[in-house]
Write an enzyme that holds these catalytic residues in place. Structure first.
Site, PDB file in Angstrom:
ATOM      1  N   CYS B 212      45.355  45.065  41.312  1.00 39.32           N
ATOM      2  CA  CYS B 212      46.689  44.490  41.198  1.00 39.32           C
ATOM      3  C   CYS B 212      46.982  43.657  42.436  1.00 39.32           C
ATOM      4  O   CYS B 212      46.785  44.111  43.556  1.00 39.32           O
ATOM      5  CB  CYS B 212      47.720  45.610  41.051  1.00 39.32           C
ATOM      6  SG  CYS B 212      49.406  45.002  41.067  1.00 39.32           S
ATOM      7  N   CYS B 215      50.196  45.679  44.332  1.00 46.35           N
ATOM      8  CA  CYS B 215      50.078  46.975  45.005  1.00 46.35           C
ATOM      9  C   CYS B 215      48.644  47.335  45.370  1.00 46.35           C
ATOM     10  O   CYS B 215      48.419  48.339  46.058  1.00 46.35           O
ATOM     11  CB  CYS B 215      50.698  48.081  44.152  1.00 46.35           C
ATOM     12  SG  CYS B 215      49.744  48.450  42.669  1.00 46.35           S
ATOM     13  N   CYS B 234      48.514  47.095  35.439  1.00 53.78           N
ATOM     14  CA  CYS B 234      48.552  47.817  36.707  1.00 53.78           C
ATOM     15  C   CYS B 234      49.038  49.232  36.415  1.00 53.78           C
ATOM     16  O   CYS B 234      50.048  49.403  35.729  1.00 53.78           O
ATOM     17  CB  CYS B 234      49.489  47.117  37.689  1.00 53.78           C
ATOM     18  SG  CYS B 234      49.998  48.159  39.066  1.00 53.78           S
ATOM     19  N   ASP B 366      24.771  28.714  49.377  1.00 53.59           N
ATOM     20  CA  ASP B 366      24.500  30.149  49.402  1.00 53.59           C
ATOM     21  C   ASP B 366      23.999  30.596  48.025  1.00 53.59           C
ATOM     22  O   ASP B 366      24.723  30.492  47.037  1.00 53.59           O
ATOM     23  CB  ASP B 366      25.801  30.884  49.752  1.00 53.59           C
ATOM     24  CG  ASP B 366      25.603  32.373  49.943  1.00 53.59           C
ATOM     25  OD1 ASP B 366      24.458  32.850  49.831  1.00 53.59           O
ATOM     26  OD2 ASP B 366      26.605  33.053  50.211  1.00 53.59           O
TER      27      ASP B 366
END
Lengths: 254, 462
Positions: B212, B215, B234, B366
């Site tokens: 999330c 949070c 979430c 990369d």
């Protein structure tokens, strides 16, 4: 370590600290153990989970975004710091890569906050103004009296400074290393290894995977040689990408 | 806004003609770059002449295909577009497309259709002031170039905050990194997949953004469609997948032939036959449908346009070479590669493979990402694999550790030479061959075979 040893790995926060394909390191260790008839056990330790320092031979922590590092740092101090400090003290192998490497030290200072690290090696990391240090990189250090080369890729905003007396992993041959200034790369204390060579560095340096496996299994174990033609070619390819010449390639032949 | 002088347009155009004649490439962005030197706000000036404004499309994966699908729908709707169809998607490419569309100092065309590089999106949006902004996905890609995903998402958030209220923002509801960006705008249009019958059992290794953004708790997935796209929430109730107004409610895949999809819209369902394969192309089709809906195009134009879709440059493009068909499929990051691998692994007959891994700037220097892609899907399905490109040996090692027998692996860095040998071998074995190059290897291969007349020239459409 007599008959049928098992390499027991604990991967720290693999669901978050995996951004540069750190999984490649686990795959390499696993397949090489299996090819040699060595047992392989991989345990993940995520947020909120305590770690038993005696239950594992090698601890691995990979790279993450700044936001991931901030998320795990507090939990790491709470649930894992004591165990990892004990493991380090007791000679267990710890391989910390990129963001994980930064968290080994005292702190990682960002623009607006200071993330407290594990404090098991004497270094500090600071996010300084300026470009990220990005590119192919190659470092050199001695193993059992012979010079060896690690080749890989680095991509980090933080600059890491070792306190005097805290030994680096190697000397930078090509690339930036810890901070782009002092010519050092990584950290190596006891069997604790930290490096900015990120993500799948073991596939680019299979010899180092074997070196770590040997240390993790007690140091005096003989590893059966494998057919490493492709591994050697991949190592040379990474050296070539970093701008290393053929002399270095010869140096790295066993 | 004032127009661009005919003199400046003429100078830039003649440079374009010269660079194309020379056959050395660069014709898709060089004239535009020169034009921007002569007139730094040329993109803003020229796009302001488009009566219907512009559509800007950005995403990590699928932007070229999505723009091409929408172009096909716009063609059915008889709306002339200015489109950077060659995939040059930074400022020089956009300026070139606009420049190419000028006649007597005026842009000809009704609507701009611009696919834009993720890192350039904010700047191009500011200059073109699009009527529709489609943001389709953000995946782990070329971290050396784009930086971290969260940083890119934050910059897109700021870009959206500065848009006028009338701009229609179209977002992928299934991408938790993007879905939240439209929360403050009442007219945000969401698209997604609600048919979960093709979902993955668990997220793949390369899945990002499983947490999330508010949070930090791990998102709970009811279904993972691909990468981190799916139906999520979430656990602390901060955030959940918005309900998509444009949704694929029924998906039937037919291997490499394509898919049948039913797409629900506020104006009723649309049935489509999509002639390009893979669930990732279903996402592209639904994204194009959402943009078409935002432009008020008809259901007939949408289903007809999608059905007429042709493979675009190197994205599941089939070439006939020496009487043998070769499917070219670009790979460039773990999630994109996984979807290509998933699509070809569904083939029941054995096949050969040619993979070219380059590490030039446009590929990302990369190459770590190959260890995040699940090449394990190929084990037991593939005959011979040729590894090519600047990092061929590392690709071969990845495949060996994915469970491919080392005896099946051939390593040859030279792109054209290795491709010819791979095709010759597969003709001898009478097996189909898939060619999976990274971006610059695709360009190199495509240029080489076009010279020999085996494929339409890169410049065929201009």
């Amino acid at each position: 370590m007599n008959d049928s040893p098992t390499l027991r790995i604990c991967a720290l926060y693999p669901s978050r600290m995996n951004i540069y394909a750190d999984r490649g390191n686990m795959l390499l260790l696993q397949h090489r153990c299996e090819a040699r008839g060595i047992g392989f056990e991989l345990t993940a330790s995520e947020a909120g989970e305590h770690v038993d320092p005696d239950a594992h031979d090698l601890f691995y922590i990979g790279g993450g975004q700044d936001s991931d590092q901030i998320q795990i740092a507090g939990d790491m101090l709470e649930t894992k710091q004591a165990a990892l400090a004990e493991a380090a003290e007791g000679g267990k192998v710890i391989l910390a890569v990129c963001g994980g490497y930064q968290l080994l030290g005292e702190y990682y200072e960002l623009a607006d906050q200071k993330v407290e690290g594990l404090g098991i090696v004497d270094l500090r990391t600071v996010r300084e103004p300026g470009e990220r240090l990005i590119g192919n990189v190659m470092i050199e250090f001695e193993v059992d009296g012979s010079p060896r080369v690690l080749a890989g890729f680095e991509n980090h905003g933080g600059r890491t400074y070792l306190e005097s007396g805290c030994p680096p992993l190697g000397r930078v041959l090509k690339g930036h290393g810890n901070n782009g200034k002092d010519g050092f790369e990584g950290v190596h204390v006891n069997n604790v290894f930290g490096t900015y060579l990120h993500g799948p560095l073991l596939p680019k340096n299979a010899w180092f995977a074997d070196h770590l496996t040997r240390l993790a299994l007690g140091g005096d174990i003989e590893l059966e040689p494998l057919d490493d033609d492709l591994e050697d070619l991949a190592h040379e390819s990474a050296i070539r990408a970093a701008g290393g010449g053929s002399g270095l390639m010869r140096l790295t032949q066993r | 806004m004032e127009s661009v002088s005919k003199l400046k347009l003429g100078v830039a155009k003649s440079v374009g003609a010269a660079s194309r004649l020379s056959g050395r490439g660069g014709g898709t962005s060089l004239p535009g770059k020169l034009l921007l030197r002569l007139q730094d706000d040329a993109i803003a000036r020229l796009s302001s002449e488009l009566p219907r404004g512009a559509v800007v499309i950005s995403a990590t994966n699928g932007k070229t295909t999505t723009a091409s699908l929408l172009a096909s729908v716009l063609g059915r709707s008889r709306i002339p577009v200015v489109h950077n169809r060659a995939g040059a998607n930074m400022a020089g490419g956009i300026a070139t497309a606009l420049l190419d569309a000028t006649k007597h100092g005026q842009v000809q065309g009704q609507l701009g259709l611009f696919e834009v590089d993720e890192a350039w999106t904010a700047r191009i949006v500011e200059q073109t002031q699009p009527s529709v902004l489609l943001l389709a996905n953000l995946f782990r890609d070329q971290l050396d170039r784009y930086g971290e995903l969260e940083t890119l998402a934050d910059s897109w958030q700021q870009m959206i905050a500065q848009l006028p209220a009338e701009t229609r923002v179209v977002l992928n509801a299934d991408d938790p990194l993007l879905a939240g960006l439209g929360a403050d705008r009442p007219n945000t249009l969401y698209f997604g997949l609600t048919d979960t019958s093709h979902a993955e059992p668990v997220p793949r290794h390369a899945a990002d953004s499983k947490f999330c953004r508010r949070c930090g708790a791990p998102l709970e997935y009811e279904a993972v469609q691909l990468g981190h796209l799916g139906i999520y929430r979430c656990p602390n109730g901060d955030f959940a997948r918005p309900t998509p107004q444009i949704a694929a409610t029924k998906i039937t895949t037919h291997g490499m032939e394509g898919s049948e999809i039913t797409i629900s819209t506020p104006d009723g369902p649309i049935d489509c036959e999509l002639p390009i394969p893979g669930l990732y192309n279903v996402y592209n089709a639904v994204a194009a449908t959402a943009a078409a809906h935002a432009l008020d195009l008809t259901a007939g134009a949408i289903s007809g346009g999608l059905a007429a879709a042709r493979a675009v440059f190197g994205r599941v493009e089939t070439l006939e070479i020496g009487g043998h068909s070769v499917a070219l499929m670009l790979i460039k990051n773990p999630t994109g590669a996984n979807e290509v691998l998933r699509t070809i692994a569904e083939e029941s007959a054995p096949f050969d493979l040619w993979i070219a891994l380059n590490d030039k700037i446009a590929d990302g220097r990369d190459v770590s990402w190959i260890w995040d892609a699940d090449f394990e899907m190929l084990a037991g399905k593939v005959g011979q694999i040729t590894c090519s490109g600047t990092r061929a040996e590392e690709m071969a090692l990845r495949l060996a550790y994915a469970g491919i027998d080392r005896k099946r692996l051939i390593v040859e860095r030279a792109v054209e030479k290795s491709f010819d040998a791979a095709v010759a071998d597969s003709v001898r074995a009478a097996t189909p061959i898939f060619a999976l190059p990274t971006y610059t290897a695709l360009l190199e291969l495509r240029t080489a075979i076009a010279k020999r007349g085996d494929a339409p020239s890169y410049w065929g459409s201009t």
